[in-house]
Enzyme design. Structure first.
Site, PDB file in Angstrom:
ATOM      1  N   HIS A  67       1.066  -1.412  -0.132  1.00  0.00           N
ATOM      2  CA  HIS A  67      -0.021  -0.102   0.258  1.00  0.00           C
ATOM      3  C   HIS A  67       0.936   1.254   0.006  1.00  0.00           C
ATOM      4  CE1 HIS A  67      -3.664   2.305   1.292  1.00  0.00           C
ATOM      5  NE2 HIS A  67      -2.575   2.999   1.814  1.00  0.00           N
ATOM      6  N   GLU A  68       1.917   1.348   0.904  1.00  0.00           N
ATOM      7  CA  GLU A  68       2.616   2.756   0.918  1.00  0.00           C
ATOM      8  C   GLU A  68       3.701   2.666  -0.133  1.00  0.00           C
ATOM      9  OE1 GLU A  68       1.775   4.776   3.366  1.00  0.00           O
ATOM     10  OE2 GLU A  68       0.587   3.138   4.101  1.00  0.00           O
ATOM     11  N   HIS A  71       1.883   4.671  -2.911  1.00  0.00           N
ATOM     12  CA  HIS A  71       1.930   6.001  -2.972  1.00  0.00           C
ATOM     13  C   HIS A  71       3.403   6.344  -3.385  1.00  0.00           C
ATOM     14  CE1 HIS A  71      -1.677   6.856  -0.470  1.00  0.00           C
ATOM     15  NE2 HIS A  71      -1.315   5.894   0.466  1.00  0.00           N
TER      16      HIS A  71
HETATM   17 ZN    ZN Z   1      -2.513   5.333   2.152  1.00  0.00          ZN
END
Ligand code: ZN
Ligand code: ZN
Length: 151
Positions: A67-68, A71
Site C-alpha cells: 500500500h505504502e 503511494h
Molecule cells: Zn495510504
C-alpha cells in the site's frame, strides 16, 4: 523484526511487485497509533506501525508495505498517488496491497451521549464535557465509557 530487516523487506517487495527499486528509508514508528503505515511526501521515507507485524504477522505487513509503496512509486513518477486517484486504486489492486489497515490495539475510543437527545458520540480523543455540546441539539454531553480494543 529489526529496522534493517524491514528495509530489506521493503526493497525486495518493491523489486518483485513494482519492478522498481525502493531507494529511501523504511522505519518502524510506534507513534502511528491507528494507521498501519505512512509515506512522507517531503523526504520519500516510509514509516510502519510495528503493531501490524506483532499482531497480524508477515502477510499483513507485506500488504501494508505494498500500500505504502503504491503511494511512493506513483508520487515519484508524478502520477495520481492519493487514495481517491484511479491510478492508485489500480496499482493497489494489481500488487495486492491492503486498502485499509487492520484495527490496531491503541485505537482507544471514548463514548459519550447527549443528555438531551440521546445522540451517541465516539471520539479517539477525550472530550471536555463542560465545554463541548451535542452537535445536533446543543445539549450537554455525558461520558459513557472508554473502550480499549483487546487482542
Ligand atoms: Zn495510504
Ligand atoms: Zn443532542
Amino acid at each position: 523484526m529489526t529496522k534493517d530487516e524491514l528495509q530489506q523487506l521493503v526493497e525486495k517487495i518493491s523489486l518483485e511487485a513494482f519492478q522498481q527499486p525502493f531507494v529511501h528509508q523504511a522505519s518502524f514508528n510506534r507513534r502511528l497509533k491507528s494507521t498501519g503505515g505512512r509515506y512522507h511526501l517531503t523526504n520519500h521515507n516510509l514509516d510502519f506501525n510495528p503493531l501490524i507485524y506483532e499482531r497480524y504477522g508477515m502477510d499483513e505487513l507485506v500488504k501494508v508495505i505494498k500500500h505504502e509503496l503504491c503511494h511512493y512509486h506513483l508520487h515519484l513518477a508524478g502520477r495520481g498517488y492519493q487514495h481517491k486517484d484511479r491510478e492508485f486504486k489500480e496499482l493497489l489492486q494489481q500488487t495486492g496491497g491492503s486498502r485499509y489497515s487492520p484495527p490496531l490495539a491503541n485505537a482507544t475510543i471514548h463514548h459519550y451521549c447527549c443528555r438531551n437527545c440521546g445522540k451517541k458520540i465516539q471520539r479517539r480523543r477525550k472530550i471536555d464535557t463542560e465545554r463541548y455540546v451535542c452537535g445536533g441539539c446543543h445539549g450537554q454531553l455525558l461520558f459513557v465509557k472508554t473502550v480499549k480494543p483487546s487482542f
